[in-house]
Structures are given as structure tokens and as C-alpha cells.
Design an enzyme around this catalytic site. Structure first.
Site, PDB file in Angstrom:
ATOM      1  N   LYS A 192      37.066 105.832  49.438  1.00  0.00           N
ATOM      2  CA  LYS A 192      36.037 104.790  49.351  1.00  0.00           C
ATOM      3  C   LYS A 192      35.334 104.928  48.005  1.00  0.00           C
ATOM      4  O   LYS A 192      34.801 105.994  47.674  1.00  0.00           O
ATOM      5  CB  LYS A 192      35.052 104.989  50.516  1.00  0.00           C
TER       6      LYS A 192
HETATM    7  O1  G3P Z   1      29.937 100.445  56.177  1.00  0.00           O
HETATM    8  C1  G3P Z   1      28.746 100.444  55.446  1.00  0.00           C
HETATM    9  C2  G3P Z   1      27.642 100.738  56.373  1.00  0.00           C
HETATM   10  O2  G3P Z   1      27.696 102.071  56.765  1.00  0.00           O
HETATM   11  C3  G3P Z   1      26.301 100.403  55.890  1.00  0.00           C
HETATM   12  O3  G3P Z   1      25.597 100.053  57.026  1.00  0.00           O
HETATM   13  O4  G3P Z   1      23.630  99.655  58.400  1.00  0.00           O
HETATM   14  O5  G3P Z   1      23.530 101.286  56.480  1.00  0.00           O
HETATM   15  O6  G3P Z   1      23.650  98.847  56.057  1.00  0.00           O
HETATM   16  P1  G3P Z   1      24.023  99.957  56.987  1.00  0.00           P
END
Ligand code: G3P
Length: 218
Positions: free
Chosen positions: A87
């Protein structure tokens, strides 16, 4: 649409995997830190454990931000298990590194994508997956799903092979919208996945069926 779980929590990964609908896992440094994983050895062991639990693509994020660092770190992560997807953040050296990984047969997930322009660059560099961050766009009072639809339209028109991985998913409705818009993958925490099960008429209907089934017993 493939389902990935977006967590580094082993219990949640196991629970989603046992449902039989899990196609992979995404992690990021914040999710790994949340599980209290510290030190390079522990991080590598954790990725290995996830790879042994789930038969699918497992995203492991680099923390280097320069080309050489990203390539070295990505090569090392990819060596943990054949299912590791490196990633890489959507930055200039990240795009260069994506191309290097593409040319060297290493799968990639281009993360922190917030615009169609960034998604075009990721596709041009040959990324396996591109991750538009839907929830974080919503947080800024924009419609994150519009970006998923825009990328889907561009990729289809241009014949790009990069798979759209809807990320930063916060609700079950996000999952349904991602499917409607043609996302190839949706990566979600466990709760929105389990939320897909819910409908009050299902509960009411099942209660009635079970009640009536008792009448059939001798
Ligand atoms: O896949 C990306 C994710 O982990 C981010 O999620 O909820 O931290 O915006 P969030």
C-alpha cells in the site's frame, strides 16, 4: 464486488472470514497501532498471521515517503507472503514507486486518494488497486461516493485495469452505494458488513415462521 475487511484486529478478521464472504484485508499504520503492534518484527509477524488467516489480498502499508525507501520497504513487505499487496500513498515518489512495483510484478494499493486526477495517475502507474477515501470526503461535506462513480466512469471509458477499492467506509449504505457505482472492492470495518444483515421485517418474519413451525410439531 469483493469484500475486504479494513482492520488489523485478528478477532474481527476471523469473524468476517467465518461468514465466508471475505476476499481480503486492508490495514494502515493507524489500524496497526490501534492493535498495539510495536516494532518491525511484530509488524511483520502480524501481517504473516493475517495472511495465514485469510486467503486473499492483504494490504500492508509502507511508511517511507521517498522513492528508494518505498521500494525497499515494499520489497520487504512483499517477501512476507505472496498475498501481500504493497500500500503506497498518493505522493510523487509514491507514483514512481507504484510504476516500479508494477514493472517488477508486485501488487499495489494506491492509498489516500481524494480526486479523480489522483486516480488517473494511480492507474497510469499500473496500481492493482486505487483507494478513494469515501468517509473522509463525506467528513468535509462532499459526497465521497461521487468520486467512486467518477473514477468508475473514467476507468471504464479509458480501459484502465486498476481496480477501484472503496475505502474509509463508515456504513452499510456506503457498501450498497459502492456496489451500485461499480466499485470492484469495498473495504469496511466489521460493523457495516454485519449491518447488511439487518432488516426488521426479516426478524418479524422469522419470529412468525418459528412460531408457526411449533404448530406443526406433534
Ligand atoms: O481504508 C482506509 C481506511 O482505513 C480509512 O478509514 O475511517 O480512518 O477514514 P477512516
Amino acid at each position: 464486488m469483493k469484500f475486504f475487511i479494513d482492520t488489523a484486529n485478528l478477532a474481527q478478521i476471523k469473524e468476517a472470514n467465518e461468514l465466508g464472504i471475505l476476499d481480503g484485508v486492508t490495514t494502515n499504520p493507524s489500524l496497526m497501532a490501534k492493535e498495539g503492534i510495536k516494532g518491525e518484527e511484530a509488524v511483520r509477524n502480524h501481517y504473516k498471521t493475517i495472511c495465514e488467516l485469510v486467503n486473499g489480498d492483504i494490504s500492508a502499508e509502507v511508511i517511507s515517503t521517498d522513492f528508494n525507501g518505498i521500494v525497499e520497504e515494499g520489497k520487504s513487505l512483499a517477501a512476507i507472503h505472496p498475498n501481500i499487496v504493497v500500500k503506497v500513498p498518493m505522493i510523487k515518489d509514491g507514483v514512481k514507486a507504484l510504476k516500479w512495483f508494477t514493472d517488477n510484478g508486485i501488487k499495489t494499493n494506491c492509498t489516500l486518494v481524494f480526486s479523480a486526477g489522483q486516480a488517473i495517475l494511480a492507474a497510469k502507474a499500473g496500481a492493482t488497486y486505487v483507494s478513494p477515501f469515501v468517509g473522509r470526503i463525506d467528513d468535509g461535506n462532499w459526497d465521497g461516493m461521487e468520486l467512486v462513480g467518477q473514477i468508475a466512469q473514467i476507468y471504464s471509458l479509458q480501459g484502465f485495469k486498476t481496480q477501484i477499492l472503496a475505502a474509509s467506509i463508515r456504513s452499510s449504505l456506503h457498501i450498497v452505494r459502492a456496489a451500485e457505482l461499480g466499485a470492484d472492492v469495498c473495504t469496511c470495518p466489521l460493523e457495516p458488513i454485519l449491518g447488511l444483515l439487518k432488516h426488521p421485517l426479516t426478524d418479524i418474519g422469522l419470529a412468525k415462521f418459528l412460531e408457526d413451525a411449533k404448530k406443526m410439531k406433534q
